[in-house]
Write an enzyme that holds these catalytic residues in place. Structure first.
Site, short mmCIF file in Angstrom:
data_model
loop_
_atom_site.label_atom_id
_atom_site.label_comp_id
_atom_site.label_asym_id
_atom_site.label_seq_id
_atom_site.Cartn_x
_atom_site.Cartn_y
_atom_site.Cartn_z
N ARG A 67 1.14 -0.99 0.33
CA ARG A 67 0.27 -0.09 -0.01
C ARG A 67 1.20 1.29 -0.38
NH1 ARG A 67 -2.79 4.39 0.85
NH2 ARG A 67 -4.93 4.39 1.21
N GLU A 75 -12.01 4.46 -4.67
CA GLU A 75 -11.69 2.92 -4.84
C GLU A 75 -12.46 2.39 -6.21
OE1 GLU A 75 -10.88 1.12 -2.15
OE2 GLU A 75 -10.26 2.55 -1.45
N ARG A 119 -0.78 -5.65 4.28
CA ARG A 119 0.25 -4.86 3.14
C ARG A 119 1.13 -4.22 3.18
NH1 ARG A 119 -5.02 -1.71 0.30
NH2 ARG A 119 -4.93 -0.23 2.43
#
Length: 184
Positions: A67, A75, A119
């Protein structure tokens, strides 16, 4: 008839950590520490651009999700949300920059090593040294964003890149970018 055993081949890893998942030999995922996940100067192969602010890279033969720290793009893949305005364009821009590229990953000591989804949290740079987060902000496809309550190390630069996109009315900052026509 018995078959003679085949000689075992010694595999020498390439100079850059861009080996395939089969290179681990066991087929099992390896556990990576923060130290092995972000050594300075190493380049990693981007195997997939998930969306504008998330990528997958190969680290020591293991595919890790990363990330990008300091930005938030609209999104496109969250199953709980609709695809947001300019989400597809932000993802396409990120793909153009990073798909199949070799990138370096930089950990920021003000941020955690991983987010709540597991992540890696990293700044991402292209092999020429360009900061991907800053490029996405400057293009108008992201907003500067704090992932934790602490400002990240490049916040001032990122805010400046965002202000430049706003001033030039690029991407999210274009007056016509996300206008909706409401039926009468």
């Amino acid at each position: 008839l018995t078959q003679a055993p085949q000689p075992q081949l010694q595999v020498t890893p390439p100079p850059l950590p861009i080996s395939s998942p089969e290179a681990t030999g066991s087929g099992e995922p390896a556990v990576l520490s923060a130290r092995t996940a972000s050594p300075a100067g190493d380049l990693y192969l981007v195997t997939k651009v998930v969306d504008g602010d998330t990528i997958k890279v190969t680290i020591s033969g293991v595919v890790e999700t990363v990330r990008l720290v300091g930005i938030n793009t609209p999104e496109t893949v969250d199953p709980r949300r609709y695809v947001e305005c300019l989400g597809k364009e932000a993802s396409a821009f990120a793909r153009q920059l990073m798909d199949g590229a070799l990138v370096s990953l930089e950990k920021d000591p003000t941020q955690g090593d991983r987010d709540r989804y597991g992540r890696l949290l990293r700044f991402v740079r292209l092999s020429d040294g360009s900061d991907v987060g800053e490029l996405i902000l400057r293009s108008g496809f992201a907003q500067e964003s704090l992932y934790s309550s602490k400002p990240h190390r490049y916040r001032d630069r990122y805010l400046s890149a965002q202000a430049s996109a706003q001033l030039e009315k690029k991407g999210l900052w274009s007056p016509s970018a996300c206008s909706l026509t409401v039926p009468e």
